[in-house]
Write a protein that holds these residues in place. Structure first.
Motif, PDB file in Angstrom:
ATOM      1  N   ARG A  51       0.850  -1.190   0.000  1.00 17.97           N
ATOM      2  CA  ARG A  51       0.000   0.000   0.000  1.00 17.97           C
ATOM      3  C   ARG A  51       0.888   1.243   0.000  1.00 17.97           C
ATOM      4  O   ARG A  51       2.089   1.171   0.301  1.00 17.97           O
ATOM      5  N   SER A  52       0.300   2.395  -0.327  1.00 16.81           N
ATOM      6  CA  SER A  52       1.093   3.625  -0.423  1.00 16.81           C
ATOM      7  C   SER A  52       0.256   4.819  -0.014  1.00 16.81           C
ATOM      8  O   SER A  52      -0.982   4.757   0.025  1.00 16.81           O
ATOM      9  N   VAL A  53       0.954   5.916   0.279  1.00 15.42           N
ATOM     10  CA  VAL A  53       0.310   7.185   0.593  1.00 15.42           C
ATOM     11  C   VAL A  53       0.774   8.215  -0.424  1.00 15.42           C
ATOM     12  O   VAL A  53       1.972   8.495  -0.531  1.00 15.42           O
ATOM     13  N   ASP A  54      -0.166   8.743  -1.196  1.00  8.46           N
ATOM     14  CA  ASP A  54       0.123   9.858  -2.091  1.00  8.46           C
ATOM     15  C   ASP A  54       0.139  11.137  -1.266  1.00  8.46           C
ATOM     16  O   ASP A  54      -0.894  11.550  -0.742  1.00  8.46           O
ATOM     17  N   ILE A  55       1.311  11.741  -1.159  1.00  8.09           N
ATOM     18  CA  ILE A  55       1.421  12.959  -0.345  1.00  8.09           C
ATOM     19  C   ILE A  55       1.014  14.134  -1.229  1.00  8.09           C
ATOM     20  O   ILE A  55       1.829  14.958  -1.637  1.00  8.09           O
ATOM     21  N   ASP A  56      -0.281  14.185  -1.532  1.00 14.03           N
ATOM     22  CA  ASP A  56      -0.783  15.224  -2.422  1.00 14.03           C
ATOM     23  C   ASP A  56      -1.051  16.527  -1.679  1.00 14.03           C
ATOM     24  O   ASP A  56      -1.573  17.478  -2.258  1.00 14.03           O
ATOM     25  N   THR A  57      -0.692  16.560  -0.395  1.00 18.75           N
ATOM     26  CA  THR A  57      -0.712  17.837   0.334  1.00 18.75           C
ATOM     27  C   THR A  57       0.472  18.701  -0.069  1.00 18.75           C
ATOM     28  O   THR A  57       0.498  19.902   0.204  1.00 18.75           O
ATOM     29  N   GLU A  90       8.936   8.278  -3.405  1.00 21.26           N
ATOM     30  CA  GLU A  90       8.925   8.231  -4.858  1.00 21.26           C
ATOM     31  C   GLU A  90       8.500   9.590  -5.415  1.00 21.26           C
ATOM     32  O   GLU A  90       7.483  10.138  -4.993  1.00 21.26           O
ATOM     33  N   GLY A  91       9.267  10.114  -6.353  1.00 27.12           N
ATOM     34  CA  GLY A  91       8.953  11.406  -6.941  1.00 27.12           C
ATOM     35  C   GLY A  91       8.271  11.270  -8.284  1.00 27.12           C
ATOM     36  O   GLY A  91       8.573  10.353  -9.061  1.00 27.12           O
ATOM     37  N   HIS A  92       7.332  12.205  -8.571  1.00 21.99           N
ATOM     38  CA  HIS A  92       6.565  12.162  -9.810  1.00 21.99           C
ATOM     39  C   HIS A  92       6.423  13.570 -10.402  1.00 21.99           C
ATOM     40  O   HIS A  92       6.514  14.566  -9.686  1.00 21.99           O
ATOM     41  N   THR A  93       6.174  13.616 -11.705  1.00 24.20           N
ATOM     42  CA  THR A  93       5.947  14.888 -12.393  1.00 24.20           C
ATOM     43  C   THR A  93       4.681  14.776 -13.233  1.00 24.20           C
ATOM     44  O   THR A  93       4.105  13.697 -13.385  1.00 24.20           O
ATOM     45  N   LYS A 152      -1.162  10.556 -11.930  1.00 23.25           N
ATOM     46  CA  LYS A 152      -2.354  10.414 -11.097  1.00 23.25           C
ATOM     47  C   LYS A 152      -3.590  10.884 -11.866  1.00 23.25           C
ATOM     48  O   LYS A 152      -4.650  10.274 -11.798  1.00 23.25           O
ATOM     49  N   ILE A 153      -3.432  11.973 -12.592  1.00 26.74           N
ATOM     50  CA  ILE A 153      -4.467  12.501 -13.463  1.00 26.74           C
ATOM     51  C   ILE A 153      -4.018  12.247 -14.896  1.00 26.74           C
ATOM     52  O   ILE A 153      -2.964  12.733 -15.313  1.00 26.74           O
ATOM     53  N   GLN A 154      -4.797  11.493 -15.645  1.00 26.94           N
ATOM     54  CA  GLN A 154      -4.386  11.107 -16.991  1.00 26.94           C
ATOM     55  C   GLN A 154      -4.585  12.259 -17.971  1.00 26.94           C
ATOM     56  O   GLN A 154      -5.627  12.390 -18.620  1.00 26.94           O
ATOM     57  N   THR A 155      -3.571  13.107 -18.042  1.00 27.99           N
ATOM     58  CA  THR A 155      -3.587  14.234 -18.957  1.00 27.99           C
ATOM     59  C   THR A 155      -2.169  14.546 -19.385  1.00 27.99           C
ATOM     60  O   THR A 155      -1.223  14.366 -18.601  1.00 27.99           O
ATOM     61  N   ALA A 165      -0.483  19.617 -14.768  1.00 25.18           N
ATOM     62  CA  ALA A 165      -1.419  19.220 -13.713  1.00 25.18           C
ATOM     63  C   ALA A 165      -0.675  19.178 -12.394  1.00 25.18           C
ATOM     64  O   ALA A 165       0.202  18.333 -12.194  1.00 25.18           O
ATOM     65  N   ARG A 166      -1.012  20.097 -11.502  1.00 29.55           N
ATOM     66  CA  ARG A 166      -0.336  20.142 -10.214  1.00 29.55           C
ATOM     67  C   ARG A 166      -0.493  18.835  -9.444  1.00 29.55           C
ATOM     68  O   ARG A 166       0.398  18.414  -8.705  1.00 29.55           O
ATOM     69  N   GLU A 167      -1.633  18.148  -9.628  1.00 31.40           N
ATOM     70  CA  GLU A 167      -1.860  16.889  -8.903  1.00 31.40           C
ATOM     71  C   GLU A 167      -0.829  15.825  -9.255  1.00 31.40           C
ATOM     72  O   GLU A 167      -0.565  14.921  -8.456  1.00 31.40           O
ATOM     73  N   ASN A 168      -0.258  15.919 -10.453  1.00 29.66           N
ATOM     74  CA  ASN A 168       0.749  14.936 -10.869  1.00 29.66           C
ATOM     75  C   ASN A 168       2.144  15.269 -10.350  1.00 29.66           C
ATOM     76  O   ASN A 168       3.024  14.398 -10.363  1.00 29.66           O
ATOM     77  N   ARG A 169       2.354  16.497  -9.903  1.00 26.68           N
ATOM     78  CA  ARG A 169       3.660  16.903  -9.371  1.00 26.68           C
ATOM     79  C   ARG A 169       3.652  16.644  -7.874  1.00 26.68           C
ATOM     80  O   ARG A 169       3.345  17.510  -7.071  1.00 26.68           O
TER      81      ARG A 169
END
Length: 355
Positions: A232-238, A278-281, A327-330, A334-338
């Motif tokens: 399981r994981s936690v997306d730190i979208d804060t 884990e880092g994402h853009t 996270k958002i397929q676009t 998209a800030r949500e993906n960063r």
């Protein structure tokens, strides 16, 4: 028990993407270098050792200016301050960095010495214990262990295969069937912004959702989304990053408090726990830029967890994945993906089965 040491140092234990099914990239393929395009990865990775001594950069345009690119076999090696990117002929790439640099950037009490082809870095903890990190001539982490005051030493991370010579990248990609998901998806990939604290405290130390077939090396965990999907994981979208930036602003850093407290609580129960940041853009920009950004974002968050909230640095490891797991397929900004994601990987490193 969760987080128990793989064993004494004399008997070492034989590492993500977004949890669940890995998202396709722009061409509908899984992220990472293709199996054919990475045939020369073992040779190409030799660039790592030379770049780690280079002073870091603090802006993406500066990183770009200081990149050096060369061809080795069927991969392209891209050096930049503090990172090496290896890209195959299919344009897929992975990024590597020196795990000990984070300790130095934090100003911790460390010393390093060469022992043959290896470098041993020792971090002297305030409680008298020592964290010993061994890297090879390329800057690749081989082993991290905790040395107690009585001389006992316990392996936390073992990144060495015992079944032959060091594998090439293609051999470190573990393909497994998707683990069955018997919990709601919102409890499998937890959004920190929406979740209550109890769910975060539950998720951080959670066991695998399916049996883990064996022990895996850290590199196998890094490069195998099927394997990481067992946790399981936690997306730190804060925490959301500005485009082209890996800086966590002061007003956002405090949002890591609950995450940090949950990790500290887990580490207090089991000192050998290992968590991957884990880092994402988003999908805007080049793959190389996005890999670099994501890896630096992961390290920024890991440093804040230690500096501001007291999470022991040895219990964290970081890895960037660029735009592979949106996270958002676009394809738009998209800030949500960063964002960054935190995942417990101890059971993958130790071979602990689901409870």
């Amino acid at each position: 028990q969760p987080g128990a040491a793989p064993g004494q140092v004399q008997s070492p234990a034989p590492s993500p993407g977004q949890a669940g099914q890995p998202m396709p990239d722009r061409q509908g393929r899984r992220g990472g270098i293709g199996l054919g395009g990475a045939a020369a990865i073992g040779l190409g990775a030799a660039a790592i050792g030379g770049i780690m001594a280079t002073q870091g950069a603090d802006r993406l345009d500066e990183v770009r200016r200081r990149r050096e690119e060369r061809r080795e076999g069927d991969v392209t090696i891209i050096r930049e301050p503090g990172r090496t990117i290896i890209r195959g002929d299919d344009d897929r790439a992975v990024i590597r960095h020196d795990e000990t640099q984070r300790f130095r950037d934090l100003g911790l009490d460390t010393r390093s010495e060469r022992r043959g082809e290896e470098t041993v870095t020792i971090y002297n903890r305030p409680d008298g214990t020592q964290i010993v990190t061994v890297t090879d001539s390329e800057g690749r982490l081989l082993r991290r262990s905790r040395r107690e005051r009585d001389g006992g030493e316990f392996v936390m991370i073992d990144n060495v295969r015992r079944d032959g010579p060091r594998p090439r990248f293609a051999e470190e990609v573990v393909e497994l069937p998707p683990p069955p998901l018997r919990i709601p998806r919102e409890r499998y990939i937890v959004d920190a912004e929406q979740a209550d604290e109890r769910l975060i405290y539950e998720t951080i130390p959670a066991p695998p959702i399916a049996p883990v077939p064996r022990r895996y090396t850290l590199d196998e965990v890094r490069y195998s989304p099927d394997l990481r999907a067992h946790m399981r994981s936690v997306d730190i979208d804060t925490i959301n990053f500005d485009s082209g930036s890996w800086t966590v602003t002061s007003d956002q850093a405090g949002r890591l408090r609950v995450i940090a407290q949950a990790v500290r609580q887990a580490v207090e129960r089991a000192p050998n726990e290992v968590f991957m940041v884990e880092g994402h853009t988003d999908a805007v920009g080049s793959d190389v830029d996005n890999l670099s950004l994501s890896d630096r974002r992961a390290q920024s968050v890991a440093e804040i967890l230690t500096r501001d909230f007291g999470v022991p640095p040895e219990n964290l490891t970081t890895q960037g994945y660029g735009e592979q797991y949106l996270k958002i397929q676009t394809q738009d900004a998209a800030r949500e993906n960063r964002r960054v994601t935190l995942r417990r990987i101890t059971p993958l490193l130790t071979g602990q089965n689901a409870r």
